[in-house]
Structure formats: structure tokens, C-alpha cells
Design an enzyme around this catalytic site. Structure first.
Site, mmCIF file in Angstrom:
data_model
loop_
_atom_site.group_PDB
_atom_site.id
_atom_site.type_symbol
_atom_site.label_atom_id
_atom_site.label_comp_id
_atom_site.label_asym_id
_atom_site.label_seq_id
_atom_site.Cartn_x
_atom_site.Cartn_y
_atom_site.Cartn_z
ATOM 1 N N HIS A 225 0.710 -1.365 -0.116
ATOM 2 C CA HIS A 225 0.129 -0.186 0.000
ATOM 3 C C HIS A 225 0.852 1.322 0.056
ATOM 4 O O HIS A 225 2.312 1.101 0.322
ATOM 5 C CB HIS A 225 -1.012 0.002 1.111
ATOM 6 C CG HIS A 225 0.102 -0.175 2.598
ATOM 7 N ND1 HIS A 225 0.434 1.221 3.121
ATOM 8 C CD2 HIS A 225 0.308 -1.045 3.263
ATOM 9 C CE1 HIS A 225 0.958 0.673 4.203
ATOM 10 N NE2 HIS A 225 0.928 -0.558 4.321
ATOM 11 N N GLU A 301 -1.885 -7.609 7.569
ATOM 12 C CA GLU A 301 -0.462 -7.316 8.193
ATOM 13 C C GLU A 301 -0.618 -8.038 9.627
ATOM 14 O O GLU A 301 -1.653 -8.331 10.070
ATOM 15 C CB GLU A 301 -0.274 -5.830 8.317
ATOM 16 C CG GLU A 301 1.165 -5.535 9.004
ATOM 17 C CD GLU A 301 2.160 -5.963 8.246
ATOM 18 O OE1 GLU A 301 2.503 -7.092 8.284
ATOM 19 O OE2 GLU A 301 2.985 -5.276 7.612
#
Length: 422
Positions: A225, A301
Site C-alpha cells: 500500500h 498485516e
């Protein structure tokens, strides 16, 4: 004394998947005489499926001639030969039943397998192409109209055995565990073997291209990202923290990544972690490519527990012993719980296997985070988990790993940020 047959087989797909056909020939090993030919147009299937169908047809033709014969199979498909010899696992759902069916035609002790160069398999290759040509005309292949033997007669030696000859495996040797099962031994075996492919992988010429010997792989393009307000401050930002949005810089990085991926032109599906920063990055790419985004929980994550939002220095100051243990032991958890790197690796390995099965032969964009991307690469290389500390991964960077039908992997790209430069 039992008769001995040579079975030469091949399959092809014009498009992979595309219009496909197979060819097979049974040869008397003693005289070199062609005993029977088989070919069929299959409609739209993959190259590997067509090759397996050719093998199956050849074995059945040989069995019809003499079920007690010894059979030596020769093919130019490294994948089929290695899998049927029991050296490579069969994971693709389209190939498992075909391989099982082929293994049942003769007792395993009667069959051996040999890989041969393509130029030595021209008879079967010509039969496969005749079948595909017939299918294009809306017809089925006709043995009476075939000229495959005459075209190939002078090119393919048919007597003797090459260096790569293998006996068929015992029954059940190549059966994988139930779907969804991840074992340490299997993961270590597959991921360690993957390192061989890294050294020998052919550099793609357009996008992330496939290796011709293995067929089209499942290719995961891994996009980290864009920046959040925490990124330039190098703060722990996992799945258990404040779930920050992209900063203005991060939004611009997402747009640049989208343009780079549009130029590549190979992305077919977009999957994203459920966190806000990955959703925003994926949305920018999806709008540019005209694709939808599917949320995949398995690529979120790591949860960094009480360290969320802290810098590395702050963690060292507040939790020195926990940090030292965490850096030395992948099974150690961050302070306050969270997720260890070993747990993250197990999650990523299970997600990887699920996605490989779901997207075989396709190029998929995974919009995810630092730890998952590093773990995909670590697993592909067969490297230790400590290697995660030796990789640098920038915001909005691109990496890519290709996964082949034999279980091997090839790292194609890592931490590419060329699209972010002015």
C-alpha cells in the site's frame, strides 16, 4: 517374454487455455513399427490438461493391444514425466484425476517414464496439431486422413532409453493431504526446491510471462500500500492498531502504481487486505484497470500487539527484553500478544495455497503489507524466517512471484519503485 511398447504422447492448447488437442502413438519397441495412433480435439482446455489426456489415450491404446506388455512412456512435457514418476507433487485440481486415471491403466511395475526433447516427439506433436486443426474446421480427427507418421518418421529416434528414465511410483505415493492441510514437511520441501527456479527463471519479455515447460503459472503481483502518516515515521503499523488511511503522498503513490500496472496489462483479478490503507490503494488500481476488488483476510498485516504506533526506538526503550527475544525467535510474540512471524508465515502459506488453486494460470494483484509480501518471497526462496529482517520493502512497491503446477516458485520482481520516480 512380455512385449514392450513405447508410448509417445503430446498435447497442445492454442491460447492456454484455448482450443486444444492431443496426440499419442504406440510403437513396438523391438521393431520401431507404429502399432496404433490416437488423437482428439478437446475443446478449450489448458496445455497441461491436453498433455495428460494424450498420456491417458496412449496408455489405453497400449493396454488394448496387450495388457501384459511393458510400457515405456516418452514425452517432452517435463511436468507430466516428473509428476507421473513421483518426483513432483500433483496439486492442480484439473490434473489430479487425469493422473490418477493414467496410473490405473497398467500396474505401476510395468510402466517407466522418460523425458525427451520436443524435436524427438514430432509424431505425437503432429497428431495433436492435426486434432486441433480438425477441431477448427468443426470436425474430429480421422486416422485415415493423418499424415503425422510420414512427417515425423525421419526425426524422432525410437529405440533406447535416455538418461531421464523413471519407474512409476507405487500406488498412493503421490497423493497429497486433504485440501487445506498445511504440513511443515511439505512446506519445507516445496519452498526449498523453489530456490532452483530463481536461478534458472527466464526473464519475462512482456508483463510477467510464463515458463513454456511448466505451462501458465499462477502469478501473484504483490503491491504494498501507499504511505500513511505513520510510514515516514517508521512506526509499527499492523492489523491491531489505528488502521490509518493513506496520506496525500500515499494517494499519489497509489495512482502511480495503478498507471504502472495498466502499462503492464496482465492483471486479471485484484485482491486486497481488509485494512483501510490497502483498500484505498486497491481502489485506485481497480478504477484504472476497470476491475473489482475482492477482500482477502489472509493477506492482512501482522498484529504487533502493544507495539502498534510505536517506533523501533520506542519499543527498544519500553520493552527491551521482549524486542530482543522477538528479533532472535520468529515464534516470539510482540508485547501484549499480537502475532508472531511464525504464525504470520503459516497464515500466508495457507492463503498462498488456497489462492494458487483458485487462480491457476492467472495473474492476480495482491494489495497487501510489508510482512505478508516479505513472507511470500521468503517462502518462495525457501529462506529462513530471519531473512524477513534483511529485506527492504518500500511503500507502493511492486514484487512478483510465479507458482507452477509442480509446486515450485520463481521470484520475478522485488521492491520495484521505478514507477514512483519523477
Amino acid at each position: 517374454m512380455a512385449r514392450e511398447f513405447i508410448v509417445e504422447a503430446d498435447g497442445g492448447s492454442r491460447g492456454n487455455p484455448g482450443p486444444a488437442g492431443y496426440g499419442a502413438v504406440v510403437i513396438d519397441a523391438a521393431t520401431g513399427e507404429t502399432l496404433t495412433e490416437a488423437a482428439e480435439y478437446l475443446g478449450v482446455v489448458t496445455n497441461n490438461v491436453a498433455e495428460y489426456r494424450g498420456l491417458l489415450a496412449g496408455l489405453r491404446a497400449a493396454h488394448a493391444l496387450d495388457p501384459t506388455a511393458a510400457v515405456h512412456v516418452r514425452m517432452d512435457s517435463k511436468l507430466v514425466i516428473e509428476q507421473m514418476s513421483g518426483r513432483w507433487k500433483i496439486k492442480h485440481p484439473d490434473m489430479k484425476p487425469l493422473a490418477t486415471e493414467a496410473a490405473r491403466v497398467f500396474p505401476a511395475a510395468q510402466v517407466t517414464y522418460e523425458w525427451i526433447p520436443r524435436e524427438n516427439n514430432k509424431h505425437a506433436d503432429r497428431l495433436a496439431n492435426e486434432a486441433m486443426d480438425a477441431g477448427k474446421r468443426g470436425e474430429q480427427w480421422s486416422a485415415s486422413a493423418s499424415t503425422a507418421e510420414f512427417g515425423a518418421r525421419a526425426t524422432a529416434p525410437r529405440k533406447g532409453r535416455g538418461a531421464e528414465t523413471f519407474a512409476a511410483p507405487p500406488r498412493g505415493r503421490d497423493q497429497p493431504p486433504p485440501a487445506g492441510t498445511v504440513t511443515t514437511a511439505e512446506a519445507t520441501d516445496v519452498d526449498s526446491r523453489a530456490a532452483r527456479n530463481v536461478a534458472t527463471a527466464t526473464k519475462p519479455t512482456v508483463g510477467w510471462a510464463s515458463s513454456p515447460d511448466m505451462g501458465a503459472p499462477a502469478t501473484f503481483v504483490l503491491l504494498r500500500h501507499g504511505e500513511t502518516p505513520l510510514t515516514p515515521q517508521k512506526r509499527f503499523s499492523g492489523s491491531g492498531g489505528t488502521n490509518p488511511e493513506l496520506s496525500p503522498v500515499g494517494l499519489e503513490q497509489a495512482q502511480r502504481a495503478a498507471e504502472a500496472l495498466a502499462r503492464r496489462g496482465t492483471i486479471e483479478t485484484i485482491l486486497a487486505s481488509p485494512l483501510t490503507r490497502t483498500r484505498q490503494t486497491a481502489a485506485a488500481v481497480a478504477e484504472r484497470l476497470g476491475l473489482d476488488v475482492t477482500i482477502e483476510e489472509g493477506i492482512k498485516e501482522t498484529d504487533f500487539g502493544a507495539w502498534e504506533g510505536l517506533t523501533f526506538g520506542e519499543v527498544r526503550e519500553r520493552y527491551p527484553d521482549d524486542l530482543t527475544t522477538w528479533l532472535a525467535d520468529p515464534s516470539a510474540h510482540p508485547t501484549g500478544g499480537g502475532e508472531s512471524f511464525a504464525e504470520t508465515a503459516a497464515r500466508i502459506a495457507a492463503t498462498r495455497d488456497k489462492l494458487i488453486a483458485a487462480y491457476a494460470g492467472r495473474t492476480v494483484l495482491l494489495v497487501t503489507h510489508v510482512t505478508p509480501i516479505k513472507t511470500f518471497v521468503q517462502l518462495a526462496l525457501g529462506a529462513p524466517l530471519q531473512s524477513l529482517f534483511r529485506m527492504e520493502l518500500s511503500a507502493a512497491s511492486l514484487s512478483a512471484v510465479a507458482y507452477y503446477a509442480d509446486g515450485n516458485a520463481s521470484v520475478r520482481l522485488f521492491n520495484d519503485t521505478s514507477h514512483l520516480r519523477p
